[in-house]
Design a protein around this motif. Structure first.
Motif, PDB file in Angstrom:
ATOM      1  N   LEU A  37      38.167  -6.307  29.594  1.00  0.00           N
ATOM      2  CA  LEU A  37      38.312  -5.354  28.502  1.00  0.00           C
ATOM      3  C   LEU A  37      38.182  -6.043  27.150  1.00  0.00           C
ATOM      4  CD1 LEU A  37      41.369  -3.249  29.770  1.00  0.00           C
ATOM      5  CD2 LEU A  37      38.952  -2.602  29.843  1.00  0.00           C
ATOM      6  N   ILE A  38      39.016  -7.054  26.960  1.00  0.00           N
ATOM      7  CA  ILE A  38      39.078  -7.725  25.665  1.00  0.00           C
ATOM      8  C   ILE A  38      37.747  -8.363  25.297  1.00  0.00           C
ATOM      9  CG2 ILE A  38      40.213  -9.590  24.395  1.00  0.00           C
ATOM     10  CD1 ILE A  38      42.722  -9.026  26.094  1.00  0.00           C
ATOM     11  N   ASN A  39      37.086  -9.008  26.255  1.00  0.00           N
ATOM     12  CA  ASN A  39      35.791  -9.638  25.972  1.00  0.00           C
ATOM     13  C   ASN A  39      34.741  -8.616  25.544  1.00  0.00           C
ATOM     14  OD1 ASN A  39      36.879 -12.088  26.641  1.00  0.00           O
ATOM     15  ND2 ASN A  39      36.017 -12.151  28.712  1.00  0.00           N
ATOM     16  N   ASN A  40      34.759  -7.453  26.172  1.00  0.00           N
ATOM     17  CA  ASN A  40      33.798  -6.412  25.808  1.00  0.00           C
ATOM     18  C   ASN A  40      34.081  -5.844  24.432  1.00  0.00           C
ATOM     19  OD1 ASN A  40      31.663  -5.384  27.875  1.00  0.00           O
ATOM     20  ND2 ASN A  40      33.416  -5.996  29.116  1.00  0.00           N
ATOM     21  N   PHE A  41      35.354  -5.657  24.112  1.00  0.00           N
ATOM     22  CA  PHE A  41      35.698  -5.141  22.777  1.00  0.00           C
ATOM     23  C   PHE A  41      35.273  -6.132  21.691  1.00  0.00           C
ATOM     24  CE2 PHE A  41      39.503  -2.831  24.900  1.00  0.00           C
ATOM     25  CZ  PHE A  41      38.634  -1.879  25.426  1.00  0.00           C
ATOM     26  N   GLU A  42      35.589  -7.404  21.924  1.00  0.00           N
ATOM     27  CA  GLU A  42      35.273  -8.432  20.938  1.00  0.00           C
ATOM     28  C   GLU A  42      33.762  -8.632  20.811  1.00  0.00           C
ATOM     29  OE1 GLU A  42      37.480 -11.771  22.341  1.00  0.00           O
ATOM     30  OE2 GLU A  42      39.363 -11.127  21.378  1.00  0.00           O
ATOM     31  N   LYS A  43      33.041  -8.538  21.923  1.00  0.00           N
ATOM     32  CA  LYS A  43      31.588  -8.708  21.904  1.00  0.00           C
ATOM     33  C   LYS A  43      30.920  -7.663  21.019  1.00  0.00           C
ATOM     34  CE  LYS A  43      27.621  -9.119  25.032  1.00  0.00           C
ATOM     35  NZ  LYS A  43      27.170  -9.074  26.457  1.00  0.00           N
ATOM     36  N   ARG A  44      31.533  -6.490  20.949  1.00  0.00           N
ATOM     37  CA  ARG A  44      30.995  -5.402  20.134  1.00  0.00           C
ATOM     38  C   ARG A  44      31.432  -5.490  18.674  1.00  0.00           C
ATOM     39  NH1 ARG A  44      30.938  -3.974  25.197  1.00  0.00           N
ATOM     40  NH2 ARG A  44      29.555  -2.324  25.968  1.00  0.00           N
ATOM     41  N   GLY A  45      32.231  -6.480  18.368  1.00  0.00           N
ATOM     42  CA  GLY A  45      32.670  -6.644  16.993  1.00  0.00           C
ATOM     43  C   GLY A  45      33.784  -5.708  16.591  1.00  0.00           C
ATOM     44  N   TRP A  46      34.474  -5.119  17.595  1.00  0.00           N
ATOM     45  CA  TRP A  46      35.580  -4.232  17.297  1.00  0.00           C
ATOM     46  C   TRP A  46      36.789  -5.033  16.809  1.00  0.00           C
ATOM     47  CZ3 TRP A  46      35.611  -0.375  22.063  1.00  0.00           C
ATOM     48  CH2 TRP A  46      34.373   0.289  22.079  1.00  0.00           C
ATOM     49  N   VAL A  47      37.662  -4.366  16.091  1.00  0.00           N
ATOM     50  CA  VAL A  47      38.815  -5.037  15.488  1.00  0.00           C
ATOM     51  C   VAL A  47      40.098  -4.645  16.229  1.00  0.00           C
ATOM     52  CG1 VAL A  47      40.162  -5.349  13.370  1.00  0.00           C
ATOM     53  CG2 VAL A  47      37.672  -5.020  13.232  1.00  0.00           C
ATOM     54  N   GLN A  48      40.863  -5.650  16.659  1.00  0.00           N
ATOM     55  CA  GLN A  48      42.104  -5.371  17.366  1.00  0.00           C
ATOM     56  C   GLN A  48      43.234  -5.080  16.378  1.00  0.00           C
ATOM     57  OE1 GLN A  48      43.470  -8.497  19.951  1.00  0.00           O
ATOM     58  NE2 GLN A  48      44.964  -7.181  20.977  1.00  0.00           N
ATOM     59  N   VAL A  49      43.999  -4.034  16.665  1.00  0.00           N
ATOM     60  CA  VAL A  49      45.160  -3.659  15.863  1.00  0.00           C
ATOM     61  C   VAL A  49      46.316  -3.374  16.820  1.00  0.00           C
ATOM     62  CG1 VAL A  49      43.783  -2.717  13.958  1.00  0.00           C
ATOM     63  CG2 VAL A  49      44.476  -1.213  15.845  1.00  0.00           C
ATOM     64  N   THR A  50      47.473  -3.026  16.279  1.00  0.00           N
ATOM     65  CA  THR A  50      48.619  -2.671  17.111  1.00  0.00           C
ATOM     66  C   THR A  50      48.712  -1.154  17.250  1.00  0.00           C
ATOM     67  OG1 THR A  50      50.183  -2.502  15.275  1.00  0.00           O
ATOM     68  CG2 THR A  50      49.828  -4.695  16.217  1.00  0.00           C
ATOM     69  N   GLU A  51      49.522  -0.712  18.211  1.00  0.00           N
ATOM     70  CA  GLU A  51      49.643   0.729  18.443  1.00  0.00           C
ATOM     71  C   GLU A  51      50.277   1.471  17.264  1.00  0.00           C
ATOM     72  OE1 GLU A  51      53.296  -1.200  20.352  1.00  0.00           O
ATOM     73  OE2 GLU A  51      51.136  -1.588  20.169  1.00  0.00           O
ATOM     74  N   ASN A  52      50.971   0.703  16.372  1.00  0.00           N
ATOM     75  CA  ASN A  52      51.601   1.330  15.202  1.00  0.00           C
ATOM     76  C   ASN A  52      50.649   1.465  14.013  1.00  0.00           C
ATOM     77  OD1 ASN A  52      54.127   1.504  16.531  1.00  0.00           O
ATOM     78  ND2 ASN A  52      54.520  -0.650  16.073  1.00  0.00           N
TER      79      ASN A  52
END
Length: 279
Positions: free
Chosen positions: A16-31
């Motif tokens: 999951l994480i590798n695919n999100f990062e590969k697309r250049g998406w930005v990780q945030v918290t649920e809040n």
């Protein structure tokens, strides 16, 4: 969605994480403000519970539909299919047409099924109409073939009840619920073995209903040839196609009769893959 997608997940899996990062998406918290939240089933239930009253905004997507277990749990799926049939009958829909024996012509894709222990008396009544029939029991909340077994005598049900420490079928108990379905004794076979086909459909919205069917799917096979013989009633290598079970199976025909089957894969870019069936 304008700009980069902001994502959250409570499942720490590299795929999951590798695919999100590969697309250049930005990780945030649920809040924080997020666009895509890959949630576990329990999180989905908590977030969309009646108490929270949470609703998605137009730029938010999750990986599960709330209440999806109404279709994925065996007992709830049966309940909803029966309710669907009744609604079609009330509407006078041609899909609900029955033959002279009272059997559905177009809605017969699910065999006669009851919930245990709740529907025990109804099951017994149906069983006695054809006492030589075979039935398959499945725990409602499990997967990978766990807890599944076949029966052809009422005494086997009573033994299961005693072993499960249930004093009565009529009263509800803490014992795990099961579905029991009339077993198909003459299934379609390939090479004498039972099989099932998995075709994947992406449902993007229910209102309106919008579905996308994948071109690729795959097929699962039993490692032992099918027989309706009661002597093989306990042999799950004959009856269940679950990979978790069949990966431990050994063909009774020997290594000289190994077969290679080119199967379609739902998750790889190749046209297919070769799966070895046998020991």
């Amino acid at each position: 969605m304008a700009g980069k997608v902001k994502w959250v997940t409570d499942i720490e899996k590299s795929v999951l994480i590798n695919n999100f990062e590969k697309r250049g998406w930005v990780q945030v918290t649920e809040n924080e403000d997020w666009n895509f939240y890959w949630m576990s089933v329990q999180t989905i239930r908590n977030v969309f519970s009646v108490e929270t009253g949470y609703r998605l905004s137009d730029d938010q997507i999750v990986n599960h539909f709330p209440n999806h277990y109404e279709l994925t749990r065996k007992d709830l799926m049966v309940k909803n299919i029966k309710r669907y049939r009744k609604e079609l009958e009330k509407e006078g829909s041609p899909l609900a047409e029955k033959d002279e024996n009272g059997k559905y012509l177009y809605l017969d894709f699910v065999p006669v099924t009851y919930m245990l222990p709740a529907d025990y008396n109804l099951f017994v009544e149906e069983f006695r109409k054809s006492p030589s029939s075979t039935w398959i029991m499945k725990p409602c909340g499990k997967a990978q073939g766990k807890g599944i077994f076949l029966i052809n005598k009422l005494s086997q049900i009573k033994k299961w009840s005693r072993d499960s420490k249930t004093s009565s079928f009529v009263s509800q108990s803490t014992k795990e619920a099961y579905v029991i379905s009339l077993y198909i004794n003459n299934p379609l076979l390939i090479g004498g073995r039972k099989f099932d086909l998995r075709l994947y459909v992406l449902v993007s919205t229910y209102r309106p209903l919008r579905c996308y069917m994948y071109k690729l799917g795959f097929c699962r096979f039993c490692t032992v040839k099918y027989t309706p013989s009661t002597s093989e009633l306990d042999n799950m290598f004959v009856h269940l196609t679950n990979v978790a079970i069949q990966k431990h199976g050994k063909s009774t025909e020997g290594a000289s009769k190994r077969r290679q089957l080119s199967l379609l894969s739902p998750c790889c870019g190749r046209r297919g893959r070769t799966v070895l069936i046998g020991p």
